[in-house]
Structure formats: structure tokens, C-alpha cells
Design a protein around this motif. Structure first.
Motif, mmCIF file in Angstrom:
data_model
loop_
_atom_site.group_PDB
_atom_site.id
_atom_site.type_symbol
_atom_site.label_atom_id
_atom_site.label_comp_id
_atom_site.label_asym_id
_atom_site.label_seq_id
_atom_site.Cartn_x
_atom_site.Cartn_y
_atom_site.Cartn_z
ATOM 1 N N ALA A 37 0.837 -1.202 0.000
ATOM 2 C CA ALA A 37 0.000 0.000 0.000
ATOM 3 C C ALA A 37 0.871 1.250 0.000
ATOM 4 O O ALA A 37 0.572 2.226 -0.702
ATOM 5 C CB ALA A 37 -0.916 0.001 1.213
ATOM 6 N N GLY A 38 1.950 1.218 0.776
ATOM 7 C CA GLY A 38 2.856 2.364 0.808
ATOM 8 C C GLY A 38 3.466 2.635 -0.556
ATOM 9 O O GLY A 38 3.643 3.790 -0.951
ATOM 10 N N LEU A 39 3.768 1.560 -1.294
ATOM 11 C CA LEU A 39 4.317 1.724 -2.638
ATOM 12 C C LEU A 39 3.285 2.379 -3.555
ATOM 13 O O LEU A 39 3.626 3.220 -4.389
ATOM 14 C CB LEU A 39 4.744 0.367 -3.191
ATOM 15 C CG LEU A 39 5.434 0.373 -4.559
ATOM 16 C CD1 LEU A 39 6.674 1.255 -4.544
ATOM 17 C CD2 LEU A 39 5.806 -1.057 -4.958
ATOM 18 N N ALA A 40 2.023 2.014 -3.365
ATOM 19 C CA ALA A 40 0.953 2.645 -4.151
ATOM 20 C C ALA A 40 0.836 4.132 -3.821
ATOM 21 O O ALA A 40 0.694 4.968 -4.725
ATOM 22 C CB ALA A 40 -0.380 1.944 -3.889
ATOM 23 N N TYR A 41 0.911 4.472 -2.539
ATOM 24 C CA TYR A 41 0.838 5.878 -2.140
ATOM 25 C C TYR A 41 1.990 6.663 -2.762
ATOM 26 O O TYR A 41 1.808 7.788 -3.252
ATOM 27 C CB TYR A 41 0.901 6.022 -0.619
ATOM 28 C CG TYR A 41 -0.185 5.301 0.124
ATOM 29 C CD1 TYR A 41 -1.445 5.106 -0.431
ATOM 30 C CD2 TYR A 41 0.041 4.781 1.407
ATOM 31 C CE1 TYR A 41 -2.447 4.433 0.259
ATOM 32 C CE2 TYR A 41 -0.948 4.112 2.102
ATOM 33 C CZ TYR A 41 -2.191 3.937 1.521
ATOM 34 O OH TYR A 41 -3.163 3.263 2.203
ATOM 35 N N TYR A 42 3.176 6.054 -2.730
ATOM 36 C CA TYR A 42 4.361 6.730 -3.260
ATOM 37 C C TYR A 42 4.217 6.950 -4.767
ATOM 38 O O TYR A 42 4.532 8.023 -5.288
ATOM 39 C CB TYR A 42 5.598 5.892 -2.961
ATOM 40 C CG TYR A 42 6.905 6.591 -3.236
ATOM 41 C CD1 TYR A 42 7.459 7.456 -2.307
ATOM 42 C CD2 TYR A 42 7.597 6.388 -4.431
ATOM 43 C CE1 TYR A 42 8.662 8.099 -2.548
ATOM 44 C CE2 TYR A 42 8.798 7.018 -4.684
ATOM 45 C CZ TYR A 42 9.320 7.875 -3.732
ATOM 46 O OH TYR A 42 10.507 8.512 -3.991
ATOM 47 N N GLY A 43 3.724 5.932 -5.468
ATOM 48 C CA GLY A 43 3.558 6.052 -6.910
ATOM 49 C C GLY A 43 2.557 7.129 -7.297
ATOM 50 O O GLY A 43 2.785 7.899 -8.232
ATOM 51 N N VAL A 44 1.445 7.196 -6.556
ATOM 52 C CA VAL A 44 0.429 8.213 -6.839
ATOM 53 C C VAL A 44 0.995 9.614 -6.592
ATOM 54 O O VAL A 44 0.767 10.544 -7.376
ATOM 55 C CB VAL A 44 -0.831 7.970 -5.981
ATOM 56 C CG1 VAL A 44 -1.787 9.159 -6.065
ATOM 57 C CG2 VAL A 44 -1.531 6.693 -6.428
ATOM 58 N N ALA A 45 1.743 9.767 -5.505
ATOM 59 C CA ALA A 45 2.308 11.078 -5.181
ATOM 60 C C ALA A 45 3.390 11.495 -6.168
ATOM 61 O O ALA A 45 3.546 12.686 -6.472
ATOM 62 C CB ALA A 45 2.886 11.055 -3.762
ATOM 63 N N GLY A 122 -1.382 11.967 -0.327
ATOM 64 C CA GLY A 122 -1.173 13.400 -0.157
ATOM 65 C C GLY A 122 -0.113 13.711 0.877
ATOM 66 O O GLY A 122 0.639 14.684 0.735
ATOM 67 N N ARG A 123 -0.029 12.890 1.914
ATOM 68 C CA ARG A 123 1.028 13.080 2.922
ATOM 69 C C ARG A 123 2.401 12.826 2.306
ATOM 70 O O ARG A 123 3.379 13.523 2.614
ATOM 71 C CB ARG A 123 0.788 12.141 4.104
ATOM 72 C CG ARG A 123 -0.482 12.460 4.884
ATOM 73 C CD ARG A 123 -0.785 11.387 5.916
ATOM 74 N NE ARG A 123 0.297 11.277 6.881
ATOM 75 C CZ ARG A 123 0.810 10.129 7.318
ATOM 76 N NH1 ARG A 123 0.341 8.979 6.845
ATOM 77 N NH2 ARG A 123 1.771 10.122 8.210
ATOM 78 N N VAL A 124 2.477 11.848 1.430
ATOM 79 C CA VAL A 124 3.739 11.578 0.725
ATOM 80 C C VAL A 124 4.079 12.747 -0.208
ATOM 81 O O VAL A 124 5.238 13.168 -0.293
ATOM 82 C CB VAL A 124 3.634 10.262 -0.074
ATOM 83 C CG1 VAL A 124 4.939 10.001 -0.833
ATOM 84 C CG2 VAL A 124 3.315 9.094 0.849
ATOM 85 N N LEU A 125 3.060 13.267 -0.880
ATOM 86 C CA LEU A 125 3.288 14.385 -1.798
ATOM 87 C C LEU A 125 3.846 15.600 -1.065
ATOM 88 O O LEU A 125 4.738 16.291 -1.574
ATOM 89 C CB LEU A 125 1.983 14.744 -2.510
ATOM 90 C CG LEU A 125 2.039 15.880 -3.531
ATOM 91 C CD1 LEU A 125 3.074 15.597 -4.612
ATOM 92 C CD2 LEU A 125 0.663 16.112 -4.145
ATOM 93 N N ARG A 126 3.331 15.868 0.123
ATOM 94 C CA ARG A 126 3.863 16.984 0.911
ATOM 95 C C ARG A 126 5.346 16.792 1.204
ATOM 96 O O ARG A 126 6.148 17.732 1.087
ATOM 97 C CB ARG A 126 3.103 17.095 2.228
ATOM 98 C CG ARG A 126 1.724 17.695 2.132
ATOM 99 C CD ARG A 126 1.054 17.630 3.485
ATOM 100 N NE ARG A 126 -0.299 18.157 3.474
ATOM 101 C CZ ARG A 126 -1.229 17.830 4.351
ATOM 102 N NH1 ARG A 126 -0.946 16.946 5.307
ATOM 103 N NH2 ARG A 126 -2.434 18.357 4.283
ATOM 104 N N ALA A 127 5.718 15.578 1.611
ATOM 105 C CA ALA A 127 7.122 15.311 1.939
ATOM 106 C C ALA A 127 8.007 15.441 0.709
ATOM 107 O O ALA A 127 9.132 15.951 0.792
ATOM 108 C CB ALA A 127 7.247 13.915 2.558
ATOM 109 N N LEU A 128 7.522 14.999 -0.435
ATOM 110 C CA LEU A 128 8.290 15.144 -1.668
ATOM 111 C C LEU A 128 8.426 16.609 -2.067
ATOM 112 O O LEU A 128 9.486 17.043 -2.536
ATOM 113 C CB LEU A 128 7.617 14.365 -2.802
ATOM 114 C CG LEU A 128 7.699 12.843 -2.760
ATOM 115 C CD1 LEU A 128 6.807 12.240 -3.841
ATOM 116 C CD2 LEU A 128 9.131 12.364 -2.925
ATOM 117 N N ALA A 129 7.340 17.372 -1.901
ATOM 118 C CA ALA A 129 7.341 18.784 -2.307
ATOM 119 C C ALA A 129 8.402 19.585 -1.566
ATOM 120 O O ALA A 129 8.964 20.537 -2.117
ATOM 121 C CB ALA A 129 5.964 19.394 -2.076
ATOM 122 N N LEU A 130 8.705 19.194 -0.333
ATOM 123 C CA LEU A 130 9.734 19.896 0.431
ATOM 124 C C LEU A 130 11.099 19.824 -0.248
ATOM 125 O O LEU A 130 11.949 20.697 -0.045
ATOM 126 C CB LEU A 130 9.826 19.313 1.842
ATOM 127 C CG LEU A 130 8.601 19.506 2.742
ATOM 128 C CD1 LEU A 130 8.782 18.748 4.055
ATOM 129 C CD2 LEU A 130 8.362 20.983 3.015
#
Length: 209
Positions: A37-45, A122-130
Motif C-alpha cells: 500500500a505504501g508503494l501505491a501511495y508513493y507512486g500516486v504522489a 497526499g502526505r507523501v506528496l507533501r514530503a516530496l514537495a519539500l
């Protein structure tokens, strides 16, 4: 001789570019060991993040051409001006895009993701955006050095950063040294922290020249 000189300039650039892909591959491989599931979240972000990252790199790519032209005309001050302008461009672009991406869940919901997935990814996307700003600073500086005919520092920093990123991934993903297991968010945060280190080291190198 021209072919040898071209290869001496080209192979560090190729390895540095490959290092960008390797970092994403290592993130995905390590996240996949912890959670599908975490891999899916990462891919979407990664989908919107990569779009804006590659667009930003495209905006900066002219740096290497302009610096090489100024160097060929024996105008070192203009080389420095071009680098500083590219840093400003990277900063302004990153400021706008980071502000757009920080409401991560809302951004992904607008893209049509279902609510639960939008929240986690979305939480992953925030971390990437930084990490967008430091990655663009690193890219601008690397392109500046390539224009000067010095591609190796960017290569060394990028390849070293892959090792640092892997260690930080392990700390945040697997909970080493008593840290909490943050999953895909931890991997994204590890990558962003690594990118800050990359930018600081390469910019510091240029300022010390």
C-alpha cells in the motif's frame, strides 16, 4: 582527441542523470519491502511531483548552454551572473509549485483519486514537495559546472547522495535506532533531506572556487 574530450565530459553527466533515476528506484524498492500500500501511495504522489520537477529542470536547462557560451567568450563574470539568475529562477518556480503541492490530499482529490488514497498519498506528496527547491538548486548548479566543463562534482554528489538516501530510507522506513516506522512518508522525507544536503554541498563547492 575531440571524441575523447567529449567522452570525458559526457560520462560524468550520464552517471549524474542516472543517479536521479536510481534514487527513485531505490525508494520504490525499499518501500515495496515494507508495504504494498505504501508503494501505491508513493507512486500516486510521484506522478504530479515528477511533472513539476521535470518541468523545472527543463526551465533551467539553458543554463549549461549560456554558461558554455560565456566561457567560450572568456567572460567569467557573466558565467557567475547566469548561475545566480538560474538559482533565482529555480527559487521562484519552486516557491510557487511547493505552495501548490503542499495541500497534498486536496491536490490528489482534485486529480480524481478516491478520498482514502488521496489522504495517504497526499502526505507523501507533501514530503516530496519539500525537496523540490533543493533539487532545482542542485540542478542549476550542476548545469553551471557542466557549462564550465566541470561535470564531475555534480556526479560525485549525486552518486554519494544515493548512499545517504538509502541509509535515511532505512532509518525512517524500518525504524532503525528507535525511530518510528514512517513508511512511504518517511522515504519521501528521506529523499527531500538528501536533496537539501546535495544542494548545500554543490552550492558550497561553487562558492569556495
Amino acid at each position: 582527441r575531440p571524441a575523447r574530450e567529449t567522452m570525458e565530459l559526457a560520462w560524468p553527466v550520464m552517471l549524474a542523470r542516472a543517479g536521479m533515476l536510481i534514487m527513485a528506484m531505490v525508494d520504490a524498492a525499499m518501500i515495496g519491502r515494507v508495504s504494498g500500500a505504501g508503494l501505491a501511495y508513493y507512486g500516486v504522489a510521484m506522478a504530479p511531483f515528477l511533472f513539476f520537477l521535470l518541468t523545472g529542470i527543463g526551465l533551467l536547462i539553458g543554463t549549461v548552454v549560456l554558461v558554455a557560451q560565456a566561457k567560450g567568450e572568456d567572460d567569467p563574470p557573466r558565467c557567475g551572473v547566469i548561475w545566480r539568475l538560474s538559482l533565482i529562477e529555480a527559487t521562484l518556480y519552486a516557491a510557487v509549485v511547493t505552495a501548490l503541492l503542499m495541500p497534498g490530499p486536496a491536490v490528489l482529490a482534485l486529480m480524481g483519486q478516491e478520498p482514502g488514497l488521496a489522504v495517504e498519498a497526499g502526505r507523501v506528496l507533501r514530503a516530496l514537495a519539500l525537496g523540490l527547491w533543493p533539487m532545482l538548486l542542485f540542478t542549476a548548479t550542476s548545469l553551471y559546472l557542466e557549462g564550465l566543463g566541470r561535470p564531475r562534482p555534480g556526479m560525485v554528489v549525486m552518486l554519494s547522495a544515493n548512499l545517504v538516501n538509502a541509509v535515511l530510507n532505512a532509518l525512517f522506513l524500518f525504524g532503525w535506532w528507535g525511530l518510528p516506522e514512517w513508511g512511504a512518508v518517511g522515504a519521501a522525507l528521506a529523499t527531500s533531506l538528501t536533496r537539501f544536503a546535495m544542494a548545500a554541498i554543490l552550492v558550497g563547492y561553487v562558492l569556495a572556487l
